[in-house]
Design a protein around this motif. Structure first.
Motif, short mmCIF file in Angstrom:
data_model
loop_
_atom_site.label_atom_id
_atom_site.label_comp_id
_atom_site.label_asym_id
_atom_site.label_seq_id
_atom_site.Cartn_x
_atom_site.Cartn_y
_atom_site.Cartn_z
N ASN A 25 29.08 45.58 35.72
CA ASN A 25 28.81 45.02 37.04
C ASN A 25 29.98 45.44 37.95
O ASN A 25 31.09 44.94 37.81
N VAL A 26 29.70 46.37 38.87
CA VAL A 26 30.76 46.97 39.68
C VAL A 26 31.57 45.91 40.44
O VAL A 26 32.79 46.04 40.61
N ALA A 27 30.91 44.84 40.88
CA ALA A 27 31.60 43.81 41.64
C ALA A 27 32.67 43.11 40.81
O ALA A 27 33.54 42.43 41.35
N LYS A 28 32.60 43.25 39.49
CA LYS A 28 33.54 42.54 38.63
C LYS A 28 34.76 43.39 38.26
O LYS A 28 35.61 42.95 37.51
N ILE A 29 34.82 44.63 38.76
CA ILE A 29 35.99 45.47 38.47
C ILE A 29 37.19 44.92 39.25
O ILE A 29 37.07 44.56 40.41
N THR A 30 38.33 44.84 38.58
CA THR A 30 39.49 44.19 39.22
C THR A 30 40.32 45.19 40.02
O THR A 30 40.22 46.40 39.82
N ASN A 31 41.16 44.66 40.91
CA ASN A 31 42.14 45.48 41.62
C ASN A 31 43.42 45.49 40.80
O ASN A 31 44.04 44.45 40.61
N PRO A 32 43.83 46.68 40.31
CA PRO A 32 44.95 46.73 39.36
C PRO A 32 46.31 46.65 40.04
O PRO A 32 46.43 46.81 41.25
N GLY A 33 47.31 46.36 39.22
CA GLY A 33 48.70 46.49 39.67
C GLY A 33 49.30 45.22 40.26
O GLY A 33 48.61 44.24 40.53
N GLU B 142 25.81 30.64 57.93
CA GLU B 142 24.96 31.58 57.19
C GLU B 142 25.20 32.99 57.71
O GLU B 142 25.40 33.19 58.90
N ASN B 143 25.16 33.94 56.79
CA ASN B 143 25.34 35.34 57.14
C ASN B 143 26.52 35.59 58.07
O ASN B 143 26.39 36.20 59.12
N PRO B 144 27.68 35.13 57.68
CA PRO B 144 28.86 35.40 58.52
C PRO B 144 29.23 36.87 58.46
O PRO B 144 28.83 37.59 57.54
N HIS B 145 29.99 37.29 59.43
CA HIS B 145 30.60 38.63 59.39
C HIS B 145 31.50 38.69 58.17
O HIS B 145 32.27 37.77 57.90
N VAL B 146 31.41 39.80 57.42
CA VAL B 146 32.26 39.92 56.24
C VAL B 146 33.64 40.42 56.68
O VAL B 146 33.79 41.54 57.16
N TYR B 147 34.60 39.55 56.54
CA TYR B 147 35.99 39.86 56.91
C TYR B 147 36.50 40.98 56.02
O TYR B 147 36.23 41.01 54.82
N TYR B 148 37.27 41.91 56.60
CA TYR B 148 37.77 43.05 55.82
C TYR B 148 38.87 42.63 54.86
O TYR B 148 39.86 42.02 55.28
N VAL B 149 38.70 42.97 53.61
CA VAL B 149 39.79 42.88 52.63
C VAL B 149 39.90 44.28 52.05
O VAL B 149 39.11 44.67 51.18
N ASP B 150 40.82 45.05 52.57
CA ASP B 150 40.90 46.47 52.22
C ASP B 150 42.08 46.75 51.30
O ASP B 150 42.93 45.89 51.08
N LEU B 151 42.08 47.96 50.75
CA LEU B 151 43.19 48.41 49.92
C LEU B 151 43.96 49.48 50.68
O LEU B 151 43.36 50.28 51.40
N SER B 152 45.26 49.52 50.47
CA SER B 152 46.04 50.63 51.05
C SER B 152 45.62 51.92 50.36
O SER B 152 45.05 51.90 49.25
N THR B 153 45.91 53.04 50.98
CA THR B 153 45.54 54.33 50.38
C THR B 153 46.15 54.48 48.99
O THR B 153 45.47 54.89 48.04
N ASP B 154 47.41 54.11 48.85
CA ASP B 154 48.07 54.26 47.54
C ASP B 154 47.41 53.39 46.47
O ASP B 154 47.20 53.84 45.34
N LEU B 155 47.07 52.17 46.83
CA LEU B 155 46.46 51.27 45.86
C LEU B 155 45.05 51.78 45.50
O LEU B 155 44.64 51.77 44.34
N TRP B 156 44.33 52.24 46.52
CA TRP B 156 42.97 52.74 46.29
C TRP B 156 43.01 53.93 45.32
O TRP B 156 42.21 54.03 44.39
N GLU B 157 43.98 54.80 45.51
CA GLU B 157 44.06 55.99 44.65
C GLU B 157 44.46 55.62 43.23
O GLU B 157 43.92 56.16 42.26
N MET B 158 45.34 54.65 43.12
CA MET B 158 45.72 54.19 41.77
C MET B 158 44.49 53.62 41.06
O MET B 158 44.25 53.89 39.88
N LYS B 159 43.70 52.85 41.79
CA LYS B 159 42.50 52.26 41.20
C LYS B 159 41.52 53.35 40.73
O LYS B 159 40.97 53.27 39.63
#
Lengths: 480, 480
Positions: A351-359, A453-470
């Motif tokens: 389940n892709v949604a269950k993959i964790t953010n490492p580090g 109901e149906n709120p705007h999804v607030y951005y929770v993003d990863l930095s480029t370095d963290l994204w690449e590590m993942k």
């Protein structure tokens, strides 16, 4: 309140794992864990962090006593070396947490723990239990408070809570979320949450008539008189009797009536009619309190219909977060240390949604300097710094072509250190301060994020370095 | 477990009413209260009584200490005479309760309290909080246990419970409802509920590979080895690695593997495939444990689809009774005494379902002598006796033309006295005995009552005398 030692309030597997780690020579192995959640209850746009003060109390009191050791020995699965380890147990982890009252979003590390894996793993159950419960109730209470549009909301749920601390810490969390008070006396005594309450239907029934019961109450509490008007019939009996007693007892003593409470029937209709009757009788300042199976949806609807309610008493649907009674926080290994170096770890899932953010990460919130509004949260590798003197590009971690450059902003780290090598280094603010801070922080969110109901999804993003590590870890660990 | 004094865990209005009763000369006025509920959670056919042991502990420890008195004085609304009364407070009520583990139905007095109105009213909050919580969880657990059709169900919800006692007494109630164990170590230590648990995903991640992690666990626990097989990929990695370790470590040491646990993915498919792989590898005795957001509906469905699961670990949906997290027990005045005579009281409501059954009553269960099955429950006036040597006519209290004559039955009083003039006169059975009693009593219910949806509505009738008393009171108190 007196404190119980909850060291043994833990999932048994924390102990079997701990024993196993010791046997495998992992006694001093350093691990990093994050607590985060995946979904805001009730489909809301944000949750509210709560429970840090109780988490601190738990961690400060971690101690295995003789009774615990004897119990564990009796299970015949733990080695004596491990029982010795527990006897001499001294908490030595570093712990960071997002302060109570802060709006929090899915996939953010709201608690991070670094320390010997035996310890950092062991505290999992209580970290989750404590933060999950109070964040659930603070989040729900805040939805209800927002639905009431400035009218007071009182927490009335003690009798329907799930256990004693469900009631007490539930009242605490509800106050953080914006309730003005509670029905629960012990929460007032111990947390200074204003306790409110007047009478039950049984008070009325104890007297020969409703009028007698109202008179007796008014004589006892002339300066603080709220009468429950629905025991027999709100409009034919309750309100007329209340008005009579206000005129006969309260006014002659030089006071004004405080209110009436309606606990059954159609609140919209009854409150409108009662309001007219009170106004005509010269009591436009007499408040109308409504209770009876309320929640944010019913409050929103009856206010749209013009209900004349000044105060809401909300019970079971708040104290259990009835429409969604689980806050699904999880606690995951995100890194270990080898030769002093931090090695990020990832949990793969079908389940892709269950993959964790490492580090070992830092959690940042970017605020617009002009409006003060929160723009996005960003996770970075711990030693990265977001330089808010320059434009910063954020991007969606799944749909990476969705990009936005943020300018004229400031970046704030959200986690604060609460334990340093096992010693508490944080003093919880007063509850009232937490409540005020919560209210301010929610003011900094866009209305779009606050829709029920149906709120705007607030951005929770990863930095480029963290994204690449993942991405690298995903490639390495995915099973062909 | 250590005990906290929960005397002040009460709705504030219990205190304002108590103070008012004292002011009105009601200090020695005797009142009768019933606790009952109106609706079985989840639309089920029956609930399960639980929490009596903790209610007894609370009542035995009722005591206002100096801190409580000081707190109350600081509110500036209580008279000194009342604070003196609290300082010298000695519980002196009679209390009856239906024993834990008994199936209970709507509108039955499951707790009855007789005593000075100040006291009998005061304990309302904790009577409700205690019984509501544990009965909710026992009832939910039993639904899940019945869905598992003889397979073991383990309570795994500690981390998602609503507060600490939500977890601990939730585990207790789940055990009464038929769970075979819990993940919660403190519940094992204090209530001897078998604690179970092996490893988290983090155990697997702490080692260089899944195979290394399995080997390390098998070496540590060769005689009790259950391996979590879904960290990377159940069928391509987890199960093959488990089989390898069973062969390489467990079997050579002279043991058999205990099980594998699947915590994500499609349990039906994965368990069937895993079963085949284990059987082919010579481990038909290796159990398959499933967890991950289970409840009675999912368990029923995956078993219909042929899932090969031997044991279920059920977490958040059990420990919070997620689909219906409130047990709506209420506590109502049903009588007072005047000159030693019992005067029944009724609570009228515009909502007919909310009208109470008046008077000091007895609760009977009629059992068929041939089948042993429960036929109906009957409420009578307290001093009435149901003579089970003769046929007995029962009738629907709303549709009184619906009548049935019961023959060849025996009648059993369901309430037992637990306090006599403030002294505890009842010893709670051991938890294991309560659990066995619960299972036996549920066996005495017809299957039709046990359906998850649209069950047969079990009869809870009134005796002719009680029905007539109620009609008279309705006429007297209804507002024209």
């Amino acid at each position: 309140m007196e404190k119980i030692n909850f060291t043994m309030l833990t999932d048994f597997y924390e102990l079997t794992m701990a024993n196993g780690y010791l046997k495998n020579g992992f006694k001093d192995k350093i691990a990093y864990f994050d607590m985060f959640f995946r979904k805001v209850p009730d489909g809301g746009g944000f949750a509210i962090m709560a429970g840090v003060e109780q988490l601190i109390e738990y961690l400060e009191n971690l101690k295995f006593d003789d009774k615990d050791i004897e119990y564990l020995r009796s299970k015949n699965i733990f080695c004596e070396e491990f029982l010795e380890y527990l006897r001499d147990f001294k908490f030595s982890c570093d712990v960071w947490a997002v302060p109570e009252g802060t709006p929090i979003f899915p996939n953010e590390p709201v608690v991070t723990v670094r320390g010997p894996v035996i310890q950092a793993q062991f505290i999992e159950t209580m970290v989750l239990l404590t933060i999950n419960h109070q964040s659930l109730i603070a989040t729900k209470a805040n939805r209800i408070v927002r639905a009431a549009q400035g009218r007071g909301v009182m927490e009335f749920g003690t009798r329907r809570a799930q256990g004693y601390e469900g009631a007490i810490y539930g009242a605490r969390a509800a106050y953080i979320g914006g309730c003005i008070g509670t029905a629960c006396a012990i929460a007032d005594r111990d947390f200074e949450i204003p306790a409110l309450g007047t009478m039950a239907h049984s008070w009325i029934q104890m007297f020969p008539s409703e009028l007698d019961a109202f008179r007796a109450y008014a004589e006892a509490y002339p300066d603080n008189c709220t009468l429950l008007v629905d025991t027999y019939n709100v409009l034919k009996s309750g309100v007329p009797n209340a008005i009579k007693v206000f005129n006969e007892v309260i006014v002659p003593k030089g006071f004004r009536p405080k209110g009436i409470r309606i606990d059954s029937g159609d609140i919209t209709y009854l409150s409108k009619e009662a309001r007219k009757m009170l106004d005509e009788a010269g009591f436009p300042d007499c408040k109308i309190v409504a209770s009876n199976s309320l929640d944010e949806y019913i409050i929103r609807d009856i206010l749209i219909q013009g209900a004349k309610v000044d105060l809401f008493g909300v019970g079971e649907r708040l104290i259990t977060s009835k429409s969604e009674p689980v806050f699904g926080g999880v606690y995951k290994l995100v890194a270990i240390e080898e030769d002093g170096k931090i090695i990020p770890k990832i949990k793969i899932s079908e389940n892709v949604a269950k993959i964790t953010n490492p580090g070992f990460k830092e959690l940042w919130r970017l605020f617009d300097r002009k409006t003060g509004k929160a723009i996005a949260d960003v996770l970075t590798i711990r030693d990265e710094v977001i330089d808010d003197s320059k434009p910063y590009e954020i991007f969606d971690p799944e749909h990476t072509w969705k990009r936005k450059t943020v300018t004229d902003f400031y970046a704030k780290r959200l986690q604060v250190k609460i334990f340093d090598k096992g010693a508490c280094v944080y003093k919880s603010p007063k509850l009232k301060e937490i409540r005020d801070y919560c209210s301010e922080q929610i003011d900094n969110l866009w209305d779009e994020v606050k829709r029920f109901e149906n709120p705007h999804v607030y951005y929770v993003d990863l930095s480029t370095d963290l994204w690449e590590m993942k991405q690298q870890l995903l490639k390495r660990y995915s099973v062909k």
